[in-house]
Design a protein around this motif. Structure first.
Motif, PDB file in Angstrom:
ATOM      1  N   PHE A 100      15.114 -10.964 -12.135  1.00  0.00           N
ATOM      2  CA  PHE A 100      15.914  -9.798 -12.505  1.00  0.00           C
ATOM      3  C   PHE A 100      15.120  -8.517 -12.260  1.00  0.00           C
ATOM      4  O   PHE A 100      13.887  -8.523 -12.288  1.00  0.00           O
ATOM      5  N   ILE A 101      15.854  -7.432 -12.051  1.00  0.00           N
ATOM      6  CA  ILE A 101      15.243  -6.102 -12.084  1.00  0.00           C
ATOM      7  C   ILE A 101      15.050  -5.761 -13.554  1.00  0.00           C
ATOM      8  O   ILE A 101      15.919  -6.041 -14.393  1.00  0.00           O
ATOM      9  N   HIS A 102      13.936  -5.144 -13.843  1.00  0.00           N
ATOM     10  CA  HIS A 102      13.529  -4.954 -15.232  1.00  0.00           C
ATOM     11  C   HIS A 102      13.280  -3.480 -15.507  1.00  0.00           C
ATOM     12  O   HIS A 102      12.579  -2.813 -14.741  1.00  0.00           O
ATOM     13  N   CYS A 103      13.847  -2.958 -16.586  1.00  0.00           N
ATOM     14  CA  CYS A 103      13.499  -1.608 -17.020  1.00  0.00           C
ATOM     15  C   CYS A 103      12.324  -1.727 -17.986  1.00  0.00           C
ATOM     16  O   CYS A 103      12.446  -2.334 -19.050  1.00  0.00           O
ATOM     17  N   ALA A 104      11.210  -1.139 -17.627  1.00  0.00           N
ATOM     18  CA  ALA A 104       9.996  -1.284 -18.437  1.00  0.00           C
ATOM     19  C   ALA A 104      10.074  -0.514 -19.748  1.00  0.00           C
ATOM     20  O   ALA A 104       9.347  -0.823 -20.690  1.00  0.00           O
ATOM     21  N   THR A 105      10.965   0.468 -19.849  1.00  0.00           N
ATOM     22  CA  THR A 105      10.996   1.309 -21.045  1.00  0.00           C
ATOM     23  C   THR A 105      11.569   0.583 -22.256  1.00  0.00           C
ATOM     24  O   THR A 105      10.979   0.581 -23.328  1.00  0.00           O
ATOM     25  N   HIS A 106      12.729  -0.069 -22.089  1.00  0.00           N
ATOM     26  CA  HIS A 106      13.316  -0.792 -23.222  1.00  0.00           C
ATOM     27  C   HIS A 106      13.669  -2.230 -22.882  1.00  0.00           C
ATOM     28  O   HIS A 106      14.382  -2.890 -23.632  1.00  0.00           O
ATOM     29  N   GLY A 107      13.270  -2.676 -21.734  1.00  0.00           N
ATOM     30  CA  GLY A 107      13.417  -4.102 -21.417  1.00  0.00           C
ATOM     31  C   GLY A 107      14.754  -4.546 -20.874  1.00  0.00           C
ATOM     32  O   GLY A 107      15.023  -5.748 -20.835  1.00  0.00           O
ATOM     33  N   ALA A 108      15.619  -3.641 -20.438  1.00  0.00           N
ATOM     34  CA  ALA A 108      16.906  -4.064 -19.881  1.00  0.00           C
ATOM     35  C   ALA A 108      16.678  -4.901 -18.620  1.00  0.00           C
ATOM     36  O   ALA A 108      15.726  -4.679 -17.865  1.00  0.00           O
ATOM     37  N   LEU A 109      17.570  -5.873 -18.409  1.00  0.00           N
ATOM     38  CA  LEU A 109      17.519  -6.721 -17.214  1.00  0.00           C
ATOM     39  C   LEU A 109      18.779  -6.504 -16.393  1.00  0.00           C
ATOM     40  O   LEU A 109      19.891  -6.442 -16.942  1.00  0.00           O
ATOM     41  N   PHE A 110      18.601  -6.420 -15.080  1.00  0.00           N
ATOM     42  CA  PHE A 110      19.708  -6.193 -14.147  1.00  0.00           C
ATOM     43  C   PHE A 110      19.683  -7.290 -13.087  1.00  0.00           C
ATOM     44  O   PHE A 110      18.602  -7.686 -12.621  1.00  0.00           O
ATOM     45  N   THR A 111      20.845  -7.749 -12.669  1.00  0.00           N
ATOM     46  CA  THR A 111      20.884  -8.714 -11.573  1.00  0.00           C
ATOM     47  C   THR A 111      20.371  -8.034 -10.307  1.00  0.00           C
ATOM     48  O   THR A 111      20.646  -6.853 -10.063  1.00  0.00           O
ATOM     49  N   ILE A 112      19.614  -8.795  -9.522  1.00  0.00           N
ATOM     50  CA  ILE A 112      19.049  -8.222  -8.298  1.00  0.00           C
ATOM     51  C   ILE A 112      20.154  -7.988  -7.268  1.00  0.00           C
ATOM     52  O   ILE A 112      20.154  -6.993  -6.553  1.00  0.00           O
ATOM     53  N   GLU A 113      21.132  -8.897  -7.206  1.00  0.00           N
ATOM     54  CA  GLU A 113      22.165  -8.818  -6.167  1.00  0.00           C
ATOM     55  C   GLU A 113      23.056  -7.594  -6.304  1.00  0.00           C
ATOM     56  O   GLU A 113      23.413  -6.965  -5.314  1.00  0.00           O
ATOM     57  N   ASP A 114      23.456  -7.255  -7.534  1.00  0.00           N
ATOM     58  CA  ASP A 114      24.414  -6.147  -7.663  1.00  0.00           C
ATOM     59  C   ASP A 114      24.026  -5.106  -8.708  1.00  0.00           C
ATOM     60  O   ASP A 114      24.789  -4.164  -8.949  1.00  0.00           O
ATOM     61  N   GLY A 115      22.849  -5.238  -9.337  1.00  0.00           N
ATOM     62  CA  GLY A 115      22.361  -4.199 -10.238  1.00  0.00           C
ATOM     63  C   GLY A 115      23.067  -4.115 -11.568  1.00  0.00           C
ATOM     64  O   GLY A 115      22.940  -3.120 -12.284  1.00  0.00           O
TER      65      GLY A 115
END
Ligand code: FES
Length: 112
Positions: A68-83
């Motif tokens: 997953f794409i990761h937001c380092a600030t609060h830990g949100a996870l995003f799918t790599i394929e569509d964000g």
């Protein structure tokens, strides 16, 4: 050449290996790319939650398992394929995806 063909050259294709990500700052746009399952995706580097850049360490946009794409600030996870955010304070919101293309050994994208 079609009008929608990405024209901003980012880097050589062979330098972005599977599971790697890379950030760019071009014409005041903060963006990043990821190679995942052989394909390159590109997003504006801004968490939909607080509109801050996602990474703390340069070019490190993925979580530990590179799933997953990761937001380092609060830990949100995003799918790599569509964000799409699937976990965290911006759940169900999406990163802004950019048109990206590999041609003639280089990676190009369209700036927003
Ligand atoms: S700024 Fe990304 S989850 Fe809070």
């Amino acid at each position: 050449m079609s009008l929608t063909q990405p024209t901003t050259r980012l880097m050589s294709s062979h330098k972005l290996k599977e599971g790697q990500s890379k950030g760019f700052f071009i014409e005041n746009i903060n963006l990043f790319i990821v190679r995942y399952q052989g394909t390159v995706v590109a997003y504006v580097n801004s968490c939909p939650h607080r509109k801050v850049p996602l990474e703390w360490v340069p070019d490190q946009f993925l979580d530990y398992d590179k799933q997953f794409i990761h937001c380092a600030t609060h830990g949100a996870l995003f799918t790599i394929e569509d964000g799409l955010c699937i976990s965290g304070p911006c759940n169900r919101q999406s990163l802004q995806q950019l048109l990206v293309e590999e041609r003639h050994g280089d990676i190009y994208c369209t700036l927003p």
